[in-house]
Design an enzyme around this catalytic site. Structure first.
Site, PDB file in Angstrom:
ATOM      1  N   CYS A   1      32.360  35.768  31.564  1.00  0.00           N
ATOM      2  CA  CYS A   1      32.868  34.304  31.480  1.00  0.00           C
ATOM      3  C   CYS A   1      34.198  34.188  30.704  1.00  0.00           C
ATOM      4  O   CYS A   1      35.057  33.172  31.088  1.00  0.00           O
ATOM      5  CB  CYS A   1      31.865  33.757  30.350  1.00  0.00           C
ATOM      6  SG  CYS A   1      31.337  34.444  29.061  1.00  0.00           S
TER       7      CYS A   1
ATOM      8  N   HIS B   1      33.951  28.132  25.552  1.00  0.00           N
ATOM      9  CA  HIS B   1      34.740  29.294  25.084  1.00  0.00           C
ATOM     10  C   HIS B   1      36.245  28.771  24.906  1.00  0.00           C
ATOM     11  O   HIS B   1      36.836  28.193  25.865  1.00  0.00           O
ATOM     12  CB  HIS B   1      34.588  30.373  26.026  1.00  0.00           C
ATOM     13  CG  HIS B   1      33.460  31.042  26.011  1.00  0.00           C
ATOM     14  ND1 HIS B   1      32.554  30.927  25.226  1.00  0.00           N
ATOM     15  CD2 HIS B   1      33.147  32.329  26.760  1.00  0.00           C
ATOM     16  CE1 HIS B   1      31.477  31.651  25.494  1.00  0.00           C
ATOM     17  NE2 HIS B   1      31.807  32.594  26.564  1.00  0.00           N
TER      18      HIS B   1
END
Ligand code: A2P
Length: 338
Positions: free
Chosen positions: A131, A244
């Site tokens: 990710c 994130h």
């Protein structure tokens, strides 16, 4: 229009759930949907295109009538079941790290190296990158193409949803306990995550880096097909549920100004520039959650070197960082190869 028999492996997990939503939202041409998980999930069902789809137990014979398998149930299950699925005639898009560095498996971010998908027939597997790597390379690609990249220094601020459902529950539980004056129970991470930052994601390797850091380093080189890019990473888990964030420092080969980077990124696929510091506008995890784009802001020149750029890159780790990227790969696979 052709439609496809699709299976989601790990359908009840944080990423699996998002894959089901993403398939529906993007109108992926699904002829049939099989939802696979462990025996623990028997009796659960999910709604898809106005129908209730029951969860089935993952078994060796689960893939007989499946064309595309979207795997997100952990590396060891992918190691075991991806070859079984391929043998049954299924193409696997694997969201775990099991096959990412296999030279016979393409590692794909559609905005960066969609052409790599052509190499899938060798193993029948296409790997979805980590990710934190995905959102970084989406933002790096236009700069790489324009002026070349010599070195990247990245520090991440990663949400707990990247660890899965158990970690989402752990952050909520610990936060509630501490606010009530009780002790926080630690199960998922090596230390308390509530009101804390953990400079350890995954286990440590021999060189003192964590596996997550080494993934960012190695996967970036593989996706750009360029071993000369130097990458160093520090990955940190923070008490954020979704999204994130990354501080990315780039040393380019030729000089590029901050304004030129902004102009390039404004036109780049999958990127949204959010950069108006005077109005305190910059990418935030809470705004990126639930969104498809990779958000980039705080774009400025690194005044400590001749050819340096700093930027702040944020994306929803379950969407672009996982489910959306996997579904985008499946879309290209379906349109061009199946
Ligand atoms: P289950 O919910 O039945 O345990 P997450 O990363 O959010 O924790 O999700 C992991 C996913 O992988 C879940 O869908 C989980 O299903 C699935 N999974 C874990 N172990 C197995 C197993 N042995 N067989 C099939 N699916 C599994």
């Amino acid at each position: 229009m052709k439609s496809y028999r699709v299976a989601v492996v790990g359908a009840t997990g944080a990423v699996g759930n998002e894959i089901i939503k993403t398939l529906a939202q993007r109108n992926f041409p699904v002829a049939s949907l099989k939802l696979l998980a462990s025996e623990r999930s028997l009796g659960k069902s999910f709604s898809f295109q106005d129908k209730s789809v029951p969860v089935e137990v993952l078994r060796e014979d689960s893939f007989k009538d499946v064309q595309i398998g979207l795997f997100s149930a952990g590396g060891s299950l992918s190691e075991k079941f991806a070859p079984i699925a391929v043998k049954a005639g299924c193409v696997v898009v694997d969201n775990t790290s099991a096959y990412r560095m296999d030279p016979d498996v393409p590692l794909v971010v559609p905005e960066v190296n969609p052409e790599a998908i052509a190499r899938y027939p060798k193993k029948g597997i296409i790997a979805n990158p980590n990710c934190s790597t995905i959102q970084m390379v989406v933002a790096l690609k236009p700069i790489y193409d324009a002026v070349g990249i010599k070195r990247v220094v990245v520090s991440t601020y990663q949400a707990v949803s990247g660890t899965g459902m158990k970690a989402i529950e752990e952050l909520s539980r610990q936060t509630r306990a501490l606010m009530a004056g009780e002790d926080a129970v630690v199960n998922v991470y090596p230390h308390r995550i509530a009101f804390n930052c953990l400079p350890q994601i995954d286990v440590f390797t021999e060189n003192g880096y964590t596996k997550e850091e080494m993934k960012m380093i190695n996967e970036t080189k593989k996706i750009f097909n360029d071993d000369a890019i130097a990458v160093t990473a520090t990955t940190v888990r923070v008490p954020v549920f979704y999204g994130h964030s990354e501080s990315v420092n780039i040393e380019t080969i030729k000089k590029i100004t901050a304004q030129e980077v902004k102009d390039l990124l404004a036109k780049a696929p999958g990127v949204r520039v959010v950069d108006d510091p005077a109005s305190r506008v910059y990418p935030l995890a809470i705004d990126a959650a639930g969104q498809d784009e990779t958000f980039v802001g705080r774009i400025r020149e690194d005044e400590s070197i001749a050819h340096g750029i700093n930027m702040w890159v944020v994306a929803d780790n379950l969407r672009k960082g996982a489910a959306l990227n996997a579904v985008q790969i499946a879309e290209i696979l379906a349109q061009k190869y199946l």
